[in-house]
Scaffold this active site. Structure first.
Site, PDB file in Angstrom:
ATOM      1  N   TRP A 152      46.783 -12.400  73.742  1.00 44.54           N
ATOM      2  CA  TRP A 152      46.545 -13.674  74.409  1.00 44.54           C
ATOM      3  C   TRP A 152      45.065 -13.851  74.721  1.00 44.54           C
ATOM      4  O   TRP A 152      44.537 -14.961  74.650  1.00 44.54           O
ATOM      5  CB  TRP A 152      47.361 -13.746  75.702  1.00 44.54           C
ATOM      6  N   HIS A 153      44.383 -12.763  75.031  1.00 47.36           N
ATOM      7  CA  HIS A 153      42.977 -12.860  75.402  1.00 47.36           C
ATOM      8  C   HIS A 153      42.072 -13.131  74.206  1.00 47.36           C
ATOM      9  O   HIS A 153      40.948 -13.613  74.392  1.00 47.36           O
ATOM     10  CB  HIS A 153      42.521 -11.577  76.105  1.00 47.36           C
ATOM     11  N   GLY A 154      42.515 -12.837  73.010  1.00 42.85           N
ATOM     12  CA  GLY A 154      41.676 -13.131  71.862  1.00 42.85           C
ATOM     13  C   GLY A 154      42.205 -12.524  70.580  1.00 42.85           C
ATOM     14  O   GLY A 154      42.979 -11.559  70.598  1.00 42.85           O
TER      15      GLY A 154
END
Length: 469
Positions: free
Chosen positions: A318-320
């Site tokens: 989700w963060h990247g």
């Protein structure tokens, strides 16, 4: 446009507040939607149709699911829900992960063209909000919103649009319908906003150059590795918690109450406790919409551990779209599994040991998080433990420690709540002498705003780290 920019502080926000006070109550949501779309379009007008499409799809899908449930067609509603989740995730996958997936396939020897799509700011946050709305309608926890303007105001609400916190529709639905802006709410919101602004421009922006200089120097020493990891972790905390404070304060100015997103996470005595205090809205979203539907802990142990691993690998992604985030998520998943199976009883009996362990484990995680190149992140972690062949320290490390010692100490002190005597004095002042407390609060707001402005003028613009997510 960002909260710490001069155009927001001295043009956009005063104008929207003034219009809000003049606008009739029945048109408040329309005003907020228009202001939010203008706010979003200021930086990325090309992606305004994407925001409009998200609002339109979410509205139609929510109405459709509710209508099918009302007719007793639960199976059909489930299919519509699946299609809705698929549509929202498809947009996120295309813009955030398509280029990464194509580059991996190309690296494997397949002739795949790598698309070059700019990441729409805040897409990870407003996509999750849209998903939670449709899921909650399907679960019959909220009625479908009949007014597309009200739903659009929820999804595009500018205080939390581009970097959270992730606000649930069921928490904010009553406030969309009825809310009142009071003098106390406006005053408290201004104070909270200015505290967040101070965290961002006075602490996070001051710590950023330290990690930048250490990482630019190449292979770190043991001291340099730990110093860089601590500096980055503090910068990230004050940057993101500062943004959350500003979002909560802005919400209060317009009559909304947003849940807390950080509760002094660096005081945690276990990784389990740390993630109940850090980015609370993201952790609770994954718990309620992924972990529990997968079965949570109400299944066989092997299934339970797989659920934890799956949630944390997806949290990392989700963060990247990068291998380092996948490793970072797996690292926390592994620590949480170890705690649940073995470590938690010991950490609960020895809170001091638990605190040291948590701080060290989190510092290691920031070294993995900070570098898109996972090889460089792993090399940094190795240097922190003297496994890369580097020296314990060099003169540059002591120079940086001397130069940034004061701001590091101030940042560490600000990671904890105010001392009890000061908190009690402030509570008594607010209870017994509201005029004096309000005056002090007003002076504090003005002081923080002036300090923040002076820093912005002198140091220039520094983007929020979480904008890349």
């Amino acid at each position: 446009m960002v909260f710490s920019s001069l155009v927001f502080l001295y043009r956009f926000l005063p104008a929207v507040l003034l219009l809000s006070f003049l606008c009739p109550k029945k048109h408040q949501n329309a005003l907020l939607l228009a202001a939010s779309l203008f706010f979003y379009a200021w930086g990325e007008p090309v992606y305004l149709p994407l925001m409009a499409a998200t609002i339109g799809l979410c509205y139609l899908q929510g109405r459709w699911v509710a209508a099918l449930l009302h007719r007793g067609r639960a199976r059909a509603a489930k299919w519509v829900l699946g299609a809705s989740v698929g549509c929202e995730l498809a947009l996120l996958l295309v813009f955030k992960y398509a280029a990464w997936a194509a580059s991996l396939l190309r690296g494997a020897g397949l002739p795949v063209a790598v698309p070059h799509l700019a990441l729409p700011i805040g897409i990870s946050f407003y996509t999750f909000q849209a998903l939670s709305y449709v899921v909650d309608v399907y679960r019959r926890q909220v009625p479908a919103q009949q007014n597309i303007v009200d739903l659009g105001a929820y999804i595009a609400l500018f205080p939390q649009l581009i970097a959270g916190p992730i606000v649930r529709y069921r928490d904010i639905a009553p406030q969309l319908k009825h809310r009142t802006v009071t003098a106390a709410g406006l005053s408290g919101g201004c104070w909270r906003f200015c505290v967040g602004l101070g965290k961002k421009v006075l602490l996070a922006n001051s710590l950023g150059p330290l990690f930048g200089r250490l990482s630019a120097a190449g292979a770190p020493t043991v001291l340099g590795g730990w110093l860089g990891a601590v500096a980055f972790g503090l910068q990230l905390y004050f940057d993101f918690s500062g943004y959350s404070d500003m979002a909560i304060g802005l919400g209060a100015m317009f009559g909304f109450t947003f849940a807390e997103n950080f509760r002094h996470p660096y005081l945690a005595t276990s990784i389990t406790q740390f993630w109940r205090r850090w980015h609370i809205s993201l952790g609770s979203w994954f718990r309620d919409y992924l972990y529990i539907p997968l079965g949570g802990s109400r299944c066989r142990r092997a299934c339970w551990l797989l659920n934890i691993a799956a949630v944390w690998l997806l949290t990392g992604l989700w963060h990247g779209a990068s291998l380092n985030f996948l490793v970072w998520g797996g690292y926390f998943g592994l620590l949480l599994i170890l705690e649940k199976l073995l470590l938690l009883p010991l950490l609960q009996r020895r809170p001091a040991l638990g605190h040291i362990y948590t701080l060290a484990a989190v510092a290691v995680s920031w070294a993995l998080f900070a570098f898109d190149d996972i090889g460089r992140g792993l090399h940094w972690v190795a240097a922190m433990f003297g496994l890369s062949g580097s020296a314990l320290a060099v003169s540059a490390d002591w120079y940086y420690l001397t130069q940034y010692g004061a701001v590091l100490l101030l940042a560490l002190l600000c990671c904890a709540p105010p001392p009890r005597p000061l908190a009690c004095w402030w509570a008594r002042l607010r209870r017994c002498r509201p005029v004096g407390a309000g005056a002090l609060q007003g002076v504090g707001c003005v002081a923080l705003l002036l300090l923040g402005t002076a820093y912005l003028v002198g140091a220039g613009y520094n983007p929020f780290l979480y904008f890349r997510f």
